[in-house]
Design an enzyme around this catalytic site. Structure first.
Site, PDB file in Angstrom:
ATOM      1  N   LYS A  42      22.294  32.510  40.661  1.00  0.00           N
ATOM      2  CA  LYS A  42      22.725  33.576  39.753  1.00  0.00           C
ATOM      3  C   LYS A  42      22.902  34.856  40.539  1.00  0.00           C
ATOM      4  O   LYS A  42      22.141  35.133  41.480  1.00  0.00           O
ATOM      5  CB  LYS A  42      21.678  33.785  38.645  1.00  0.00           C
ATOM      6  CG  LYS A  42      21.961  34.954  37.708  1.00  0.00           C
ATOM      7  CD  LYS A  42      20.837  35.147  36.700  1.00  0.00           C
ATOM      8  CE  LYS A  42      21.070  36.386  35.844  1.00  0.00           C
ATOM      9  NZ  LYS A  42      19.999  36.621  34.867  1.00  0.00           N
ATOM     10  N   GLU A  87      14.858  47.288  27.855  1.00  0.00           N
ATOM     11  CA  GLU A  87      14.145  46.281  28.654  1.00  0.00           C
ATOM     12  C   GLU A  87      12.920  46.865  29.350  1.00  0.00           C
ATOM     13  O   GLU A  87      13.040  47.752  30.204  1.00  0.00           O
ATOM     14  CB  GLU A  87      15.096  45.686  29.695  1.00  0.00           C
ATOM     15  CG  GLU A  87      14.495  44.520  30.454  1.00  0.00           C
ATOM     16  CD  GLU A  87      15.529  43.745  31.246  1.00  0.00           C
ATOM     17  OE1 GLU A  87      15.159  42.732  31.872  1.00  0.00           O
ATOM     18  OE2 GLU A  87      16.711  44.151  31.250  1.00  0.00           O
TER      19      GLU A  87
END
Length: 286
Positions: A42, A87
Site C-alpha cells: 500500500k 483521526e
C-alpha cells in the site's frame, strides 16, 4: 466567537498543482501497478491544491466554521496551519493508550437513502476492508512493545463526517510500567499506513519518487503533552496551511488516498475531491 475584522478576500483562484489527469494516470495508476507487481502492499499518495486570494484568510473565522461543521473533529490552528482532523493518532492518559485509525473512504450524498447505501457499500468493500486491515494490524504490532495488553475492535465501523464516510477501528491498550510518554508513542506510530503505506520504508520511497510535492505539515502529528507525559495527537489531515510570511495570500491544501493493488485511479481522484471539501467549505464560505 471571532469578530470579523477584514478586509476579507473577494477574489479566489483555485489551482490543482498537478493536472488531475496527470495525478490520476502518472502517479496513482503507476503506484497501483507497482503494488500489483509485488513491490509493496500500500502507498498513500497526496494531491495538492492552492487557493490564491487578494487578501489573507482570517484564521479565526476559518476555525470557527470548522468547529461548527465538524463538531466531533480535533480542530487546531498552529502558525496558520489549520485542521479539522477526524483521526486520533494516539492518546495517553496515565497508563491507558488509545488510537482510532481511519482507512477507507466514501463520499457523502445529500440524499439520505443514497448516503446510507454509500456507507453500507464502504463496509462491504473488499478493497477498503483490506486497506483498513493493513493499518490496524500495523498499529497493534507497533504498540505491543509499549503495552502489557493491547487490542482492537473486531470489525471497523463507519465514522461519518460532513463530507465523507470513513472506516474506523478503536484501538486501546494498557501501557507497561513506567508508561511511555505520548511523545514517544507518537514518534513510534508516525507515519502510519494510513498516511504513508506498507511496508513503511518502501512506501515512503515510492511517495518521494512519484508524488512531486512537499507535504509540509500535512499528515504529521499535531497535539499536546503535559509534564507527566499525558496527551493526545491527531493526524493532521483535512488541513490547510493558510498562507506564510512570504506568501500570506496563498493557501495550500492536500488530500491523500490509500492505493492498493485493486485501486481504481478515477475513484481515488474522486476521493480527493470529496476530502478537499472539508477545508474548501470553511475557506470559501460566504
Amino acid at each position: 466567537r471571532p469578530v470579523p475584522s477584514g478586509p476579507h478576500p473577494t477574489t479566489f483562484e483555485m489551482t490543482s498543482v498537478l493536472a488531475p489527469e496527470t495525478w490520476r494516470d502518472d502517479i496513482v495508476a503507476v503506484a497501483r501497478d507497482r503494488i500489483a507487481a509485488g513491490e509493496l502492499n500500500k502507498a498513500v499518495l497526496a494531491r495538492e491544491l492552492t487557493v490564491t486570494t487578494n487578501q489573507p484568510f482570517d484564521v479565526a473565522l476559518v476555525v470557527d466554521r470548522l468547529a461548527a461543521r465538524f463538531p466531533t473533529a480535533m480542530i487546531f490552528a498552529i502558525d496558520r496551519f489549520v485542521a479539522a482532523s477526524p483521526e486520533l493518532l494516539v492518546s495517553r492518559i496515565d497508563n491507558v493508550v488509545r488510537a482510532h485509525p481511519l482507512a477507507g473512504t466514501a463520499p457523502r450524498s445529500s440524499n439520505p437513502a443514497a448516503d446510507a447505501e454509500l456507507a453500507t457499500n464502504l463496509l462491504a468493500s473488499t478493497k477498503d476492508q483490506r486497506e483498513h486491515r493493513i493499518t490496524i494490524d500495523w498499529f497493534l504490532n507497533e504498540l505491543l512493545p509499549f503495552c502489557s495488553y493491547v487490542d482492537a475492535e473486531p470489525e471497523p465501523t463507519i465514522v461519518t463526517m460532513a463530507n465523507v464516510h470513513h472506516l474506523g477501528t478503536a484501538v486501546e491498550g494498557v501501557l507497561s510500567s513506567p508508561p511511555a510518554s505520548v511523545l514517544e508513542l507518537a514518534g513510534a506510530l508516525h507515519p502510519t499506513p494510513a498516511v504513508g503505506g506498507d511496508p513503511q520504508g518502501e512506501a515512503i520511497d515510492l511517495i518521494d519518487e512519484l508524488e512531486r510535492a512537499d507535504r509540509g505539515r500535512y499528515a504529521g502529528p499535531t497535539g499536546w503533552v503535559d509534564a507527566s507525559g499525558n496527551g493526545a495527537f491527531a493526524v493532521s489531515v483535512r488541513s490547510a496551511q493558510i498562507g506564510t510570511e512570504a506568501e500570506p495570500c496563498v493557501t495550500r491544501l492536500f488530500a491523500g488516498v490509500g492505493v492498493v493493488a485493486d485501486s481504481d485511479p478515477a475513484a481515488e481522484l474522486a476521493e480527493t475531491r470529496a476530502k478537499f471539501q472539508a477545508m474548501l467549505g470553511a475557506l470559501l464560505q460566504p
